[in-house]
Design a protein around this motif. Structure first.
Motif, PDB file in Angstrom:
ATOM      1  N   VAL A  22       0.695  -1.100   0.139  1.00 42.35           N
ATOM      2  CA  VAL A  22       0.110  -0.037  -0.160  1.00 42.35           C
ATOM      3  C   VAL A  22       0.851   1.197  -0.216  1.00 42.35           C
ATOM      4  O   VAL A  22       0.620   2.363  -0.775  1.00 42.35           O
ATOM      5  CB  VAL A  22      -0.904   0.038   1.229  1.00 42.35           C
ATOM      6  CG1 VAL A  22      -1.709   1.236   1.358  1.00 42.35           C
ATOM      7  CG2 VAL A  22      -1.875  -1.012   1.249  1.00 42.35           C
ATOM      8  N   GLN A  23       1.986   1.155   0.716  1.00 38.21           N
ATOM      9  CA  GLN A  23       3.025   2.382   0.841  1.00 38.21           C
ATOM     10  C   GLN A  23       3.275   2.791  -0.671  1.00 38.21           C
ATOM     11  O   GLN A  23       3.569   3.864  -0.811  1.00 38.21           O
ATOM     12  CB  GLN A  23       3.990   2.257   1.802  1.00 38.21           C
ATOM     13  CG  GLN A  23       4.991   3.216   2.019  1.00 38.21           C
ATOM     14  CD  GLN A  23       6.247   2.869   2.523  1.00 38.21           C
ATOM     15  OE1 GLN A  23       6.613   1.745   2.435  1.00 38.21           O
ATOM     16  NE2 GLN A  23       6.871   3.757   3.186  1.00 38.21           N
ATOM     17  N   SER A  24       3.903   1.761  -1.331  1.00 39.02           N
ATOM     18  CA  SER A  24       4.287   1.959  -2.603  1.00 39.02           C
ATOM     19  C   SER A  24       3.241   2.687  -3.530  1.00 39.02           C
ATOM     20  O   SER A  24       3.750   3.533  -4.434  1.00 39.02           O
ATOM     21  CB  SER A  24       4.856   0.670  -3.369  1.00 39.02           C
ATOM     22  OG  SER A  24       3.585  -0.132  -3.628  1.00 39.02           O
ATOM     23  N   ALA A  25       2.007   2.687  -3.317  1.00 43.64           N
ATOM     24  CA  ALA A  25       0.992   3.204  -4.280  1.00 43.64           C
ATOM     25  C   ALA A  25       0.766   4.567  -3.663  1.00 43.64           C
ATOM     26  O   ALA A  25       0.144   5.480  -4.296  1.00 43.64           O
ATOM     27  CB  ALA A  25      -0.064   2.538  -4.300  1.00 43.64           C
ATOM     28  N   LEU A  26       1.033   4.835  -2.271  1.00 47.28           N
ATOM     29  CA  LEU A  26       0.331   6.045  -1.783  1.00 47.28           C
ATOM     30  C   LEU A  26       1.534   6.964  -1.077  1.00 47.28           C
ATOM     31  O   LEU A  26       1.099   7.940  -0.344  1.00 47.28           O
ATOM     32  CB  LEU A  26      -0.732   5.675  -0.572  1.00 47.28           C
ATOM     33  CG  LEU A  26      -1.930   4.914  -0.916  1.00 47.28           C
ATOM     34  CD1 LEU A  26      -2.698   4.887   0.051  1.00 47.28           C
ATOM     35  CD2 LEU A  26      -2.724   5.797  -1.975  1.00 47.28           C
ATOM     36  N   LEU A  27       2.876   6.469  -1.373  1.00 46.32           N
ATOM     37  CA  LEU A  27       3.749   7.385  -0.499  1.00 46.32           C
ATOM     38  C   LEU A  27       3.689   9.021  -0.840  1.00 46.32           C
ATOM     39  O   LEU A  27       4.190   9.240   0.215  1.00 46.32           O
ATOM     40  CB  LEU A  27       5.326   6.797  -1.358  1.00 46.32           C
ATOM     41  CG  LEU A  27       6.391   7.322  -0.527  1.00 46.32           C
ATOM     42  CD1 LEU A  27       6.475   6.837   1.132  1.00 46.32           C
ATOM     43  CD2 LEU A  27       7.604   6.766  -0.977  1.00 46.32           C
ATOM     44  N   PRO A  28       3.407   9.175  -1.886  1.00 46.18           N
ATOM     45  CA  PRO A  28       3.427  10.649  -2.122  1.00 46.18           C
ATOM     46  C   PRO A  28       2.476  11.482  -1.175  1.00 46.18           C
ATOM     47  O   PRO A  28       2.523  12.818  -0.789  1.00 46.18           O
ATOM     48  CB  PRO A  28       3.189  11.006  -3.681  1.00 46.18           C
ATOM     49  CG  PRO A  28       3.435   9.697  -4.357  1.00 46.18           C
ATOM     50  CD  PRO A  28       3.241   8.652  -3.206  1.00 46.18           C
ATOM     51  N   PHE A  29       1.520  10.609  -0.758  1.00 49.54           N
ATOM     52  CA  PHE A  29       0.415  11.295  -0.058  1.00 49.54           C
ATOM     53  C   PHE A  29       0.310  11.153   1.333  1.00 49.54           C
ATOM     54  O   PHE A  29      -0.362  11.346   2.349  1.00 49.54           O
ATOM     55  CB  PHE A  29      -0.997  10.699  -0.652  1.00 49.54           C
ATOM     56  CG  PHE A  29      -1.114  10.920  -2.210  1.00 49.54           C
ATOM     57  CD1 PHE A  29      -1.106  12.228  -2.757  1.00 49.54           C
ATOM     58  CD2 PHE A  29      -1.021   9.733  -2.980  1.00 49.54           C
ATOM     59  CE1 PHE A  29      -1.287  12.360  -4.113  1.00 49.54           C
ATOM     60  CE2 PHE A  29      -1.050   9.890  -4.357  1.00 49.54           C
ATOM     61  CZ  PHE A  29      -1.139  11.334  -4.967  1.00 49.54           C
TER      62      PHE A  29
END
Length: 108
Positions: A86-93
């Motif tokens: 999940v972090q890899s998809a949402l890291l910028p946010f």
């Protein structure tokens, strides 16, 4: 629901009215019992009116026949694995990540 004309299910974890997506928080939960362990990740976002909205992002569980301390540790490991995805998809946010579990043995 039998007579329902339409059904709408929002799949977005961020409401369209959310103004600051940079304040996305992840809450990672892990727990276990004698026959299973599992993990869930929720996303929390603040809405413009100050109310927080929390949505399930993903969850996984496994049925096992091990002892509870081992299952607790496996639950925390599962939470960590799905968090990394999940972090890899949402890291910028992401602004904050919290891991919650009720096992003392899993922290050793």
């Amino acid at each position: 629901m039998y007579n329902a004309k339409s059904l709408e299910i929002l799949r977005s974890i961020v409401y369209p009215s959310a103004s600051m997506i940079s304040l996305l928080k992840l809450i990672c939960l892990a727990d276990a019992a004698a026959l299973a362990y599992g993990a869930a990740i929720y996303a929390e976002v603040k809405l413009p009116d100050g109310i927080s909205s929390c949505s399930l992002v993903t969850a996984k569980c496994r049925l096992v026949k091990d002892n509870i301390p081992l299952n607790e540790a496996q639950g925390v490991l599962l939470a960590t694995k799905i968090f990394l995805i999940v972090q890899s998809a949402l890291l910028p946010f992401l602004s904050c990540v919290r891991f919650c579990y009720d096992s003392i043995i899993a922290t050793c």
